[in-house]
Design an enzyme around this catalytic site. Structure first.
Site, PDB file in Angstrom:
ATOM      1  N   GLN A  94       0.839  -1.191   0.000  1.00 39.49           N
ATOM      2  CA  GLN A  94       0.000   0.000   0.000  1.00 39.49           C
ATOM      3  C   GLN A  94       0.881   1.251   0.000  1.00 39.49           C
ATOM      4  O   GLN A  94       1.991   1.258   0.532  1.00 39.49           O
ATOM      5  CB  GLN A  94      -0.933   0.005   1.204  1.00 39.49           C
ATOM      6  CG  GLN A  94      -0.249  -0.104   2.553  1.00 39.49           C
ATOM      7  CD  GLN A  94      -1.212  -0.045   3.721  1.00 39.49           C
ATOM      8  OE1 GLN A  94      -2.372   0.329   3.572  1.00 39.49           O
ATOM      9  NE2 GLN A  94      -0.739  -0.407   4.906  1.00 39.49           N
TER      10      GLN A  94
ATOM     11  N   ASN B 149       2.690   2.572   3.266  1.00 40.27           N
ATOM     12  CA  ASN B 149       4.020   2.128   3.679  1.00 40.27           C
ATOM     13  C   ASN B 149       5.117   2.694   2.789  1.00 40.27           C
ATOM     14  O   ASN B 149       6.231   2.947   3.257  1.00 40.27           O
ATOM     15  CB  ASN B 149       4.079   0.600   3.709  1.00 40.27           C
ATOM     16  CG  ASN B 149       3.087   0.000   4.673  1.00 40.27           C
ATOM     17  OD1 ASN B 149       2.230  -0.794   4.289  1.00 40.27           O
ATOM     18  ND2 ASN B 149       3.158   0.386   5.938  1.00 40.27           N
TER      19      ASN B 149
ATOM     20  N   TYR C 219      -5.059   5.934  19.210  1.00 39.91           N
ATOM     21  CA  TYR C 219      -4.202   4.958  18.530  1.00 39.91           C
ATOM     22  C   TYR C 219      -3.720   5.504  17.198  1.00 39.91           C
ATOM     23  O   TYR C 219      -2.531   5.406  16.854  1.00 39.91           O
ATOM     24  CB  TYR C 219      -4.972   3.647  18.335  1.00 39.91           C
ATOM     25  CG  TYR C 219      -4.175   2.569  17.634  1.00 39.91           C
ATOM     26  CD1 TYR C 219      -3.194   1.850  18.305  1.00 39.91           C
ATOM     27  CD2 TYR C 219      -4.429   2.247  16.296  1.00 39.91           C
ATOM     28  CE1 TYR C 219      -2.467   0.851  17.670  1.00 39.91           C
ATOM     29  CE2 TYR C 219      -3.709   1.250  15.649  1.00 39.91           C
ATOM     30  CZ  TYR C 219      -2.726   0.555  16.335  1.00 39.91           C
ATOM     31  OH  TYR C 219      -2.011  -0.429  15.696  1.00 39.91           O
ATOM     32  N   TYR C 220      -4.622   6.084  16.435  1.00 39.57           N
ATOM     33  CA  TYR C 220      -4.219   6.628  15.136  1.00 39.57           C
ATOM     34  C   TYR C 220      -3.597   8.009  15.256  1.00 39.57           C
ATOM     35  O   TYR C 220      -2.807   8.412  14.398  1.00 39.57           O
ATOM     36  CB  TYR C 220      -5.390   6.596  14.151  1.00 39.57           C
ATOM     37  CG  TYR C 220      -5.468   5.248  13.498  1.00 39.57           C
ATOM     38  CD1 TYR C 220      -4.638   4.924  12.447  1.00 39.57           C
ATOM     39  CD2 TYR C 220      -6.310   4.255  13.996  1.00 39.57           C
ATOM     40  CE1 TYR C 220      -4.646   3.666  11.882  1.00 39.57           C
ATOM     41  CE2 TYR C 220      -6.326   2.995  13.441  1.00 39.57           C
ATOM     42  CZ  TYR C 220      -5.486   2.706  12.372  1.00 39.57           C
ATOM     43  OH  TYR C 220      -5.484   1.455  11.838  1.00 39.57           O
TER      44      TYR C 220
ATOM     45  N   HIS D 112     -12.053   5.000  10.743  1.00 37.03           N
ATOM     46  CA  HIS D 112     -11.651   4.150  11.867  1.00 37.03           C
ATOM     47  C   HIS D 112     -12.621   4.241  13.038  1.00 37.03           C
ATOM     48  O   HIS D 112     -12.370   3.669  14.093  1.00 37.03           O
ATOM     49  CB  HIS D 112     -10.237   4.510  12.328  1.00 37.03           C
ATOM     50  CG  HIS D 112      -9.176   4.082  11.374  1.00 37.03           C
ATOM     51  ND1 HIS D 112      -8.884   2.758  11.129  1.00 37.03           N
ATOM     52  CD2 HIS D 112      -8.341   4.801  10.569  1.00 37.03           C
ATOM     53  CE1 HIS D 112      -7.914   2.675  10.236  1.00 37.03           C
ATOM     54  NE2 HIS D 112      -7.567   3.898   9.881  1.00 37.03           N
TER      55      HIS D 112
ATOM     56  N   ASP E 243     -13.247  -1.631  26.571  1.00 41.15           N
ATOM     57  CA  ASP E 243     -13.587  -1.396  25.176  1.00 41.15           C
ATOM     58  C   ASP E 243     -12.799  -2.421  24.373  1.00 41.15           C
ATOM     59  O   ASP E 243     -11.595  -2.588  24.588  1.00 41.15           O
ATOM     60  CB  ASP E 243     -13.202   0.031  24.763  1.00 41.15           C
ATOM     61  CG  ASP E 243     -13.685   0.395  23.365  1.00 41.15           C
ATOM     62  OD1 ASP E 243     -13.345  -0.342  22.415  1.00 41.15           O
ATOM     63  OD2 ASP E 243     -14.381   1.409  23.213  1.00 41.15           O
TER      64      ASP E 243
ATOM     65  N   HIS F 131     -19.650  -2.749  22.755  1.00 41.40           N
ATOM     66  CA  HIS F 131     -19.238  -1.676  23.654  1.00 41.40           C
ATOM     67  C   HIS F 131     -20.191  -1.546  24.839  1.00 41.40           C
ATOM     68  O   HIS F 131     -21.323  -2.025  24.800  1.00 41.40           O
ATOM     69  CB  HIS F 131     -19.176  -0.358  22.893  1.00 41.40           C
ATOM     70  CG  HIS F 131     -18.275  -0.400  21.694  1.00 41.40           C
ATOM     71  ND1 HIS F 131     -18.716  -0.827  20.459  1.00 41.40           N
ATOM     72  CD2 HIS F 131     -16.971  -0.077  21.551  1.00 41.40           C
ATOM     73  CE1 HIS F 131     -17.708  -0.761  19.601  1.00 41.40           C
ATOM     74  NE2 HIS F 131     -16.646  -0.312  20.235  1.00 41.40           N
TER      75      HIS F 131
ATOM     76  N   GLU G 246      -3.107 -16.247  50.861  1.00 36.90           N
ATOM     77  CA  GLU G 246      -4.434 -16.846  50.681  1.00 36.90           C
ATOM     78  C   GLU G 246      -5.486 -16.139  51.519  1.00 36.90           C
ATOM     79  O   GLU G 246      -6.378 -16.758  52.092  1.00 36.90           O
ATOM     80  CB  GLU G 246      -4.397 -18.343  51.002  1.00 36.90           C
ATOM     81  CG  GLU G 246      -3.500 -19.124  50.056  1.00 36.90           C
ATOM     82  CD  GLU G 246      -3.503 -20.615  50.322  1.00 36.90           C
ATOM     83  OE1 GLU G 246      -3.691 -21.005  51.501  1.00 36.90           O
ATOM     84  OE2 GLU G 246      -3.340 -21.381  49.365  1.00 36.90           O
TER      85      GLU G 246
END
Length: 758
Positions: free
Chosen positions: A158, A161, A286-287, A440, A460, A491, A691
Site C-alpha cells: 500500500q 508504507n 491509537y491513530y 476508523h 472497550d 461496547h 491466601e
C-alpha cells in the site's frame, strides 16, 4: 568506542568544523550558486548543522542521549555487518520483504544520523550504497503484486508504507547530502526520489488528496523530500494537496472515491480538519499516535528550512497542544485508551511518542512534565530536540506529568462532541461522546471503559486485527472488525432492537455527533460528565451521566452510571458490561444451556455466545467478580421484567480471530422510556501468597431511583452501615449558575449548578 572517546573526538571535530566554517565565511563569494547555497544548508531537516555542533560538544556529559547513541550505534553496526539487502517486493504486512524494507528505512535514517554525530564515513557510505540499490530497482519496479489496497504501493502493498519509507529516507538523504557528489544526487533525485514522490501523490490521488492519517504520511513524505531537494513544487503539493491540472489529469485514471472534491487536502488541511482546538484527533489516540510522527517531523523540517510558514503556530499551535491531549489519553501504565480502531498495549513508549515528547519539549514551552515522560521512555531522539530533552533532564528540570480529569472536545472547531476522562485516585473512566472518527470510527455513542491502576475493569474491545502478523489476514484488518468490533453491542452502551447506532452505516454516522451536557471536575471528590445522543436511533434520545465519586464511607472511589432513554415507541434495550476475571457471586439464580448458541444473527450478536440467563429477584441486581487480585461489584436498579444474560465473545468465528471474553448484559424489552442506573465498585484484594481475601463484598445495600422526570433524575445510595447519599443530576438546565429546588419525600433540596451530591 567509549563515550569519553566520542567526547574527545567531538571536541576536535567541533573545533575543526568551526575553523572550516569561518574560513568559508571569509572567502565565500556573494554570488554563490543556488546549489552551493543548498549544500551549505545540510543537514537541516530534523538534525541541523548547529545541532550537530552542539551535540558533539556535549557528548559524554548527557547520559540519556549518550546511552541512546550507544544502543543505536550497536544496532546499526550489526546491520552494516550483515550487508545490504533490497529484495523484490512481494509480501503483505509481516511478510519477509515487507519487514526487510521497513527495517531498511529505519536503518537508513539512523545511519544518516550516526554519520552526522560521529563523522564516521562508513555510515554515509552504507546509506549511499543502499540508496543506489533502491535507485537501480525502482527504475523498473512495477506496482506491488498484492492487490488488496485501494492504493497499491511499489515497495509495499500500500502507498501508506511507501510513504513511511520516504519520510524516514528523506532524513537519511539530508544527512549524507554533502557526502554525495552532484552527479550522485542527480541520479537519486531523477530516478528514485521524484518518481517516488510523484507515484504516491499525483499517481494515487485517492490516497494522497484526502483528510486521513494515510494522507498525512503521504503529504509529509512528499514535503520532506521536497525540503531536502529544495523543490517548491513538491513542498506546495505537500502543504496544499494536488491542485488544478495535476488532479484533473490523474483523477480520470484512478478510483476517485476518496478524493476530496471540496478542496480539503494537503498537510494543512490534515491539521485543520481532524484536530479539535483541544488537540483531540478525531480518529482516536491509537491513530493519533501513528499520525503524530509525520505531523511532527515534517513540521520540524518546515520550521527549520521554511521558518516563514510558522507551522508550529498554525491553528493556534494545535500540533504541540495535541501532545498534551494524547498523553492524557493514556492509562496509569502509559497505554493509550483503545477508542475506535485501537490496538491494546500501544503506549507512549513507542518510538512515535519519543518523537512527540522531544519535539513538543523543544518547540513548545519546555514543559518540565514532558521530561518525566522522557525519563520513563529512557531514550531520546539523536537530534536537536533529543539534545534539548537530554540537557533538561541533566539540569534537573524534571517534574511529574500529572494527569487529571479532562474533557477534550472533538471536531475542527470543538463542536462535535468529545471524550472525557474522569480520574480520582486510582480509578479512571473514559467516556466517549465524540464524532464518528472517520473510517476508523466505531458505532458506540455514549460508551465507556473503566480502569484501576492501568488495569481494565470494564473494557472497550478495540480493533479486530493482529497488526503485522502475517498469519492473521496478512497483518491487516480482519472481517470481524466490521462484523464485531465496530458494532454497538461490542461496547458498554445501549443497543436498541439489536441494531447498531446509525444502522452501522458510515454515511449516516459521519453526519452526527453527541453533545456535551456538562462536565464538572471542580469538586475533588465528585467528577461528573453528562452527554446526549439524539441521532443514533431516530425517535430515541439518550442522556448518559457518569460520575466518579470519592465517598469516605467507601474504600475506593466508585462509578455511578445513569443512562436515561426517551423514545417515541417501545423497544428492546440491551446494556452490556464487558468485565474481566472470575465470576464470584450474584443475587439471582441463572440457568446455563447445555449447548452454546449465538445470541443473534447480525450486528455483532452473531459473535456472542449465550452462556446463561436469569431474572432479577428484587429491585437491585448484584454481581461481583475477581480480577488480578482485586474485587469488583456491579449493582444495578432492575425490575422483574428484565432479563440478565451471560454472554461470551467467539460465536461464528471459525478462525479464532476474536478474544473469548465475557459480559453481563441487562435486557429490557417492550419499553419506551427507561433509565438504567448502576454503580461499579472497586474494593478489597486477594493475595494468593497469604491466601487471604480482604473486603471481598460490596458495600452497597441498596441503589434506588427516587426521582426520574424530564428535568431531574435522583438516586439514593445506601451502604451496608445504613448511611444514605443522594445524587441528583439536572437533565435540562446544565448551566453552572442555574439555581435548583427539588422536593423529594417532603424535603426540599436546593443547589446551584449541574448536580447535587450529599
Amino acid at each position: 568506542m567509549s563515550i569519553f572517546k566520542y567526547r574527545v573526538q567531538a571536541i576536535f571535530i567541533s573545533i575543526l568544523f568551526t575553523l572550516i566554517s569561518c574560513s568559508k565565511e571569509k572567502t565565500s563569494s556573494p554570488t554563490l550558486s543556488s546549489s552551493e547555497i543548498s549544500n551549505n544548508q545540510h543537514p537541516s531537516l530534523i538534525i541541523t548543522k548547529a545541532g550537530v555542533e552542539k551535540i558533539r560538544a556535549n557528548l559524554g556529559s548527557i547520559p540519556i542521549f549518550d546511552e541512546t547513541l550507544e544502543k543505536v550505534k550497536a544496532e546499526i553496526d550489526a546491520e552494516i555487518a550483515l550487508g545490504i539487502e533490497v529484495p523484490i517486493p512481494k509480501d503483505y504486512s509481516g511478510g519477509y520483504t515487507h519487514s526487510r524494507h521497513k527495517r531498511n528505512w529505519q536503518t537508513l535514517q539512523k545511519a544518516g544520523v550516526l554519520y552526522q554525530i560521529l563523522d564516521d564515513e562508513k555510515y554515509a557510505k552504507y546509506v549511499k550504497d543502499m540508496l543506489m540499490e533502491y535507485e537501480e530497482m525502482y527504475k523498473t519496479l512495477p506496482v506491488h503484486p498484492k492487490t488488496r489496497s485501494y492504493a497499491r504501493g511499489k515497495l509495499f502493498w500500500q502507498c501508506l508504507n511507501d510513504s513511511n519509507w520516504l519520510v524516514y529516507v528523506s532524513q537519511a538523504y539530508d544527512c549524507i547530502y554533502n557526502y554525495l557528489s552532484k552527479e550522485e544526487r542527480n541520479k537519486l533525485e531523477t530516478n528514485l526520489f521524484r518518481p517516488f514522490a510523484d507515484y504516491i501523490s499525483v499517481e494515487n490521488p485517492q490516497f494522497y488528496n484526502r483528510v486521513h492519517n494515510h494522507s498525512t504520511w503521504g503529504n509529509a513524505a512528499v514535503g520532506m523530500i521536497g525540503l531536502v531537494m529544495n523543490d517548491s513544487v513538491l513542498i506546495d503539493r505537500a502543504l496544499f494537496g494536488i491542485k488544478g491540472a495535476e488532479l484533473d489529469k490523474t483523477a480520470k485514471d484512478n478510483d476517485g472515491g476518496f478524493i476530496n472534491k471540496d478542496g480539503k487536502a494537503g498537510f494543512l488541511a490534515n491539521i485543520e480538519e481532524p484536530f479539535s482546538p483541544d488537540g483531540y484527533y478525531n480518529e482516536g489516540p491509537y491513530y493519533q499516535r501513528y499520525a503524530m510522527y509525520p505531523f511532527l517531523v515534517f513540521a520540524e523540517g518546515l520550521n527549520n528550512v521554511k521558518p516563514e510558514y510558522k507551522i508550529f503556530d498554525y491553528k493556534e499551535g494545535v500540533l504541540l497542544k495535541s501532545i498534551n491531549a494524547l498523553l492524557n489519553l493514556t492509562d496509569a501504565d502509559g497505554d493509550f485508551f483503545p477508542l475506535n480502531d485501537g490496538q491494546k498495549g500501544m503506549s507512549y513508549y513507542t518510538s512515535a511518542l519519543v518523537t512527540a515528547v522531544d519535539i513538543s519539549y523543544k518547540y513548545g514551552n519546555k514543559d518540565p512534565g514532558l521530561l518525566s515522560i522522557a525519563k520513563e521512555q529512557n531514550r531520546v531522539l539523536l537530534d536537536d530536540s533529543g539534545l534539548a530533552v537530554a540537557l533538561g533532564i541533566k539540569n534537573g528540570e524534571t517534574k511529574p506529568f500529572n494527569k487529571k480529569s479532562i474533557n477534550l472536545a472533538d471536531g475542527p472547531k470543538g463542536t462535535q462532541g468529545g471524550v472525557s476522562i474522569l480520574r480520582n485516585e486510582d480509578i479512571e473512566l473514559v467516556f466517549k461522546y465524540a464524532a464518528q472518527g472517520s473510517s476508523h470510527g466505531h458505532y458506540d455513542k455514549l460508551s465507556y471503559s473503566l480502569y484501576e491502576k492501568g488495569e481494565e475493569v470494564l473494557q472497550d474491545y478495540g480493533l479486530a486485527r493482529f497488526v503485522n502478523i502475517e498469519q492473521k489476514g496478512g497483518g491487516n484488518y480482519l472481517k470481524e472488525n466490521k462484523t464485531w468490533a465496530k458494532q454497538t453491542i461490542a461496547h458498554n452502551t445501549v443497543t436498541q432492537n439489536e441494531t447498531s447506532h446509525f444502522e452501522g452505516k458510515y454515511e449516516i454516522g459521519s453526519k452526527h455527533h453527541s453533545i456535551l451536557h456538562y462536565f464538572s471536575s471542580e469538586n475533588e471528590n465528585v467528577h461528573v460528565v453528562s452527554a446526549k445522543e439524539d441521532n443514533a436511533y431516530p425517535g430515541t434520545e439518550m442522556l448518559r451521566t457518569m460520575a466518579i465519586i470519592k465517598d469516605e464511607d467507601f474504600e475506593k472511589p466508585y462509578l455511578l452510571d445513569i443512562m436515561k432513554i426517551t423514545s417515541s415507541k417501545a423497544n428492546q434495550y440491551d446494556f452490556p458490561f464487558y468485565f474481566f476475571g472470575q465470576v464470584l457471586a450474584a443475587n439471582f439464580e441463572y440457568n446455563t444451556p447445555k449447548t452454546l448458541k449465538a445470541l443473534g444473527s447480525k450486528n455483532g450478536y452473531q459473535h456472542l455466545y449465550l452462556e446463561g440467563s436469569a431474572k432479577p429477584k428484587n429491585n437491585n441486581t448484584k454481581f461481583s467478580w475477581l480480577n488480578k487480585g482485586k474485587f469488583y461489584s456491579l449493582t444495578s436498579v432492575a425490575n422483574t421484567n428484565d432479563e440478565i444474560l451471560f454472554t461470551r465473545i467467539g460465536a461464528n468465528d471459525p478462525d479464532f480471530n476474536l478474544r473469548r471474553e465475557a459480559a453481563l448484559m441487562l435486557r429490557r424489552k417492550n419499553t419506551k422510556n427507561t433509565t438504567f442506573v448502576s454503580i461499579i465498585e472497586a474494593h478489597g484484594n486477594y493475595s494468593p501468597v497469604t491466601e487471604s481475601a480482604v473486603n471481598s463484598n460490596s458495600s452497597i445495600k441498596e441503589l434506588k431511583v427516587v426521582i426520574d422526570t424530564i428535568d431531574y433524575t435522583a438516586v439514593t445510595i445506601t451502604n451496608e452501615d445504613g448511611k444514605t447519599k443522594l445524587f441528583i443530576t439536572s437533565n435540562i438546565n446544565a448551566s453552572k449558575d442555574a439555581e435548583h429546588i427539588l422536593k423529594i419525600n417532603d424535603t426540599n433540596y436546593q443547589w446551584t449548578g449541574t448536580y447535587y451530591f450529599k
